[in-house]
Design an enzyme around this catalytic site. Structure first.
Site, PDB file in Angstrom:
ATOM      1  N   GLU A 161     -16.294  35.991   4.138  1.00  0.00           N
ATOM      2  CA  GLU A 161     -15.043  36.716   4.380  1.00  0.00           C
ATOM      3  C   GLU A 161     -15.156  38.200   4.101  1.00  0.00           C
ATOM      4  OE1 GLU A 161     -12.171  34.535   2.127  1.00  0.00           O
ATOM      5  OE2 GLU A 161     -12.171  32.830   3.511  1.00  0.00           O
ATOM      6  N   HIS A 220      -6.245  32.140   6.740  1.00  0.00           N
ATOM      7  CA  HIS A 220      -6.250  31.197   5.626  1.00  0.00           C
ATOM      8  C   HIS A 220      -5.286  30.033   5.879  1.00  0.00           C
ATOM      9  CE1 HIS A 220      -8.600  34.069   3.265  1.00  0.00           C
ATOM     10  NE2 HIS A 220      -8.810  33.079   2.432  1.00  0.00           N
TER      11      HIS A 220
END
Length: 234
Positions: free
Chosen positions: A136, A169
């Site tokens: 990420e 997410h």
């Protein structure tokens, strides 16, 4: 806008997400394996392979960054500690806004799922503690934010990259929290010019979040939540 290798990074990440989302369902229906176990092992293998591929694709970028900005071990530790502190501060502010102004329940389904899978088999802890932060931060801070920051001011680059970071997410009710954390990661990256620092910050936050949810007594955890200090990973 992006070099060819970055597009391969994006493709790797998307394919990894698709595989980890749909393969467990396929395994469940074909082999009647427990769906949680199928998801656990598919995610662990998928994230490890995805991380290795992305690190290989970005080996040139990482080497160049190391040559441009040199930080001592002490400086890396110091910036990591500051980043964790800043992330917790913005989390408290974001949680207060969600609860008091938006009426949002502070419980995160994303965090709860990660905790349950880690309890099922500790090997799953590799994802929030190591592979996810590496992936990420390389994608959302090094590539996305870093590229945008060359063309626009910090705020716009951070809000765009952090919003995408939050939406992916799949915990949309808490997007504000993920976006605020994204701003902290971006700030730390700009100040240090080394993506390894926000990676360490991200790793620390995720580790504390998962271990806290597992080992803190439920009554104590409830008291912590009532004080509006909620542990969120990223």
């Amino acid at each position: 806008m992006f070099p060819k290798r970055y597009w391969f990074v994006f493709l790797t990440y998307v394919l990894m997400l698709l595989v980890t989302a749909f393969v467990p369902v396929f395994i469940y229906f074909i082999f009647t394996v427990n769906v949680f176990e199928a998801a656990l092992y598919t995610n662990v293998v998928g994230f490890i392979i995805g991380t290795i591929i992305v690190l290989w694709l970005m080996r040139k970028d990482i080497k160049e960054e190391n040559n441009v900005s040199s930080l001592s071990a002490g400086q890396i530790i110091g910036w990591t500690a500051l980043g964790v502190l800043l992330a917790w501060i913005v989390q408290i502010i974001a949680v207060n806004i969600e609860i008091e102004l938006l009426g949002i329940n502070p419980t995160s389904e994303n965090t709860e799922l990660i905790v349950e899978l880690t309890k099922l088999n500790p090997i799953f802890f590799l994802i929030p503690a190591i592979t996810a932060p590496i992936l990420e931060e390389l994608i959302f801070r090094k590539i996305l934010f870093g590229t945008l920051y060359k063309k626009m001011n910090f705020f716009l680059a951070a809000i765009i990259s952090s919003s995408i970071f939050g939406v992916l997410h799949m915990d949309l009710t808490h997007t504000l929290i993920y976006v605020s954390m994204g701003f902290v990661f971006a700030y730390i990256y700009v100040k240090t010019k080394r993506v390894i620092v926000p990676i360490f910050v991200h790793m620390t936050l995720n580790t504390v979040t998962v271990l806290g949810q597992i080992f803190i007594d439920p009554e104590q955890l409830e008291q912590i939540e009532k004080s509006m200090f909620i542990f969120f990973g990223g």
